[in-house]
Design an enzyme around this catalytic site. Structure first.
Site, mmCIF file in Angstrom:
data_model
loop_
_atom_site.group_PDB
_atom_site.id
_atom_site.type_symbol
_atom_site.label_atom_id
_atom_site.label_comp_id
_atom_site.label_asym_id
_atom_site.label_seq_id
_atom_site.Cartn_x
_atom_site.Cartn_y
_atom_site.Cartn_z
ATOM 1 N N LEU A 49 35.178 -31.512 3.688
ATOM 2 C CA LEU A 49 34.556 -30.538 3.225
ATOM 3 C C LEU A 49 33.217 -30.951 3.210
ATOM 4 O O LEU A 49 32.880 -31.926 3.068
ATOM 5 C CB LEU A 49 34.925 -29.792 1.680
ATOM 6 N N ASP A 50 32.365 -29.985 4.040
ATOM 7 C CA ASP A 50 30.833 -30.436 4.036
ATOM 8 C C ASP A 50 30.564 -30.483 2.537
ATOM 9 O O ASP A 50 30.962 -30.102 1.508
ATOM 10 C CB ASP A 50 29.861 -29.156 4.457
ATOM 11 N N THR A 51 29.463 -31.596 2.272
ATOM 12 C CA THR A 51 28.840 -32.040 1.086
ATOM 13 C C THR A 51 28.462 -30.817 0.106
ATOM 14 O O THR A 51 28.613 -30.829 -0.987
ATOM 15 C CB THR A 51 27.291 -32.746 1.356
#
Length: 225
Positions: A49-51
């Protein structure tokens, strides 16, 4: 940083907090390294997942399981559903967002009109309150920043996504909400409402999800245009 939701023999499922790095960087442990330290065994990431994005992550406990999950993700055999919030009205209230993705300026991507190897996303949206809408998103491909680019492309960048939009907030309002998959002949389904973000935990949004999107796999998803 995260919550452990399920601990199986071959994998775990965690709920990652927003603004937590996936990989360790800048001298700080990422969510995988922290989970390894907490649980006391090695973990093998199979997707990410993106930050700024919160939500559900499958993490394999063996290299053999990691290979199986990697093949499943490559074959799109793990169905993911996401929740998002954006301001304003989209160009359409449900349907498909389809197009090739290409790198743009800074770290951004853009959606093209071509469809040679397209990012494909189905979605529903509904009003939460005046000027604010909730989105249920079903990605059918796994491109970098896919959902963030998809909503920006229909005129409603995700609230708090400062890379693709201008509306600052206490977080980026994108959350990996559900996972459905068959692993070695057994069906698994995991759901987790977002725990952080004033607009996500607001009663009106929670009621919307519980009333209309509690079982996303059973919804009449729009057929392809």
């Amino acid at each position: 940083m995260y919550q452990l939701l399920s601990e199986q023999a071959d994998f775990i499922v965690i709920n990652k907090d927003p603004n937590v790095h996936f990989h360790s960087q800048d001298g700080a442990a990422g969510v995988i390294a922290q989970a390894e330290a907490d649980l006391g065994y090695k973990l093998y990431p199979v997707h990410r997942l993106d930050t700024p994005t919160s939500g559900l992550l499958i993490v394999a406990r063996t290299s053999q399981a990691a290979n199986v999950f990697t093949q499943m993700f490559t074959a799109h055999q793990v169905q993911k559903y996401y929740l998002a919030i954006a301001l304003g009205k989209p160009k359409k209230k449900q349907g498909w967002i389809v197009g090739d993705m290409a790198k743009s300026r800074r770290s951004m991507y853009k959606l093209l009109r071509t469809t040679e190897n397209p990012a494909m996303t189905q979605f529903f949206c509904a009003s939460v309150c005046e000027g604010k809408r909730g989105y249920l998103l079903k990605p059918l491909s796994g491109k970098t920043h896919q959902l963030r680019v998809a909503l920006a492309s229909i005129g409603v960048p995700i609230l708090g996504d400062t890379l693709y939009g201008k509306d600052d907030s206490d977080r980026c309002y994108l959350h990996a909400y559900c996972l459905h998959f068959d692993y070695l002949g057994q069906q698994y389904a995991f759901e987790q409402l977002p725990l952080k973000g004033e607009h996500f935990v607001d009663e009106s949004f929670v009621q919307l999800v519980n009333a209309h999107w509690a079982k996303p796999e059973l919804l009449p998803w729009p057929s392809k245009r």
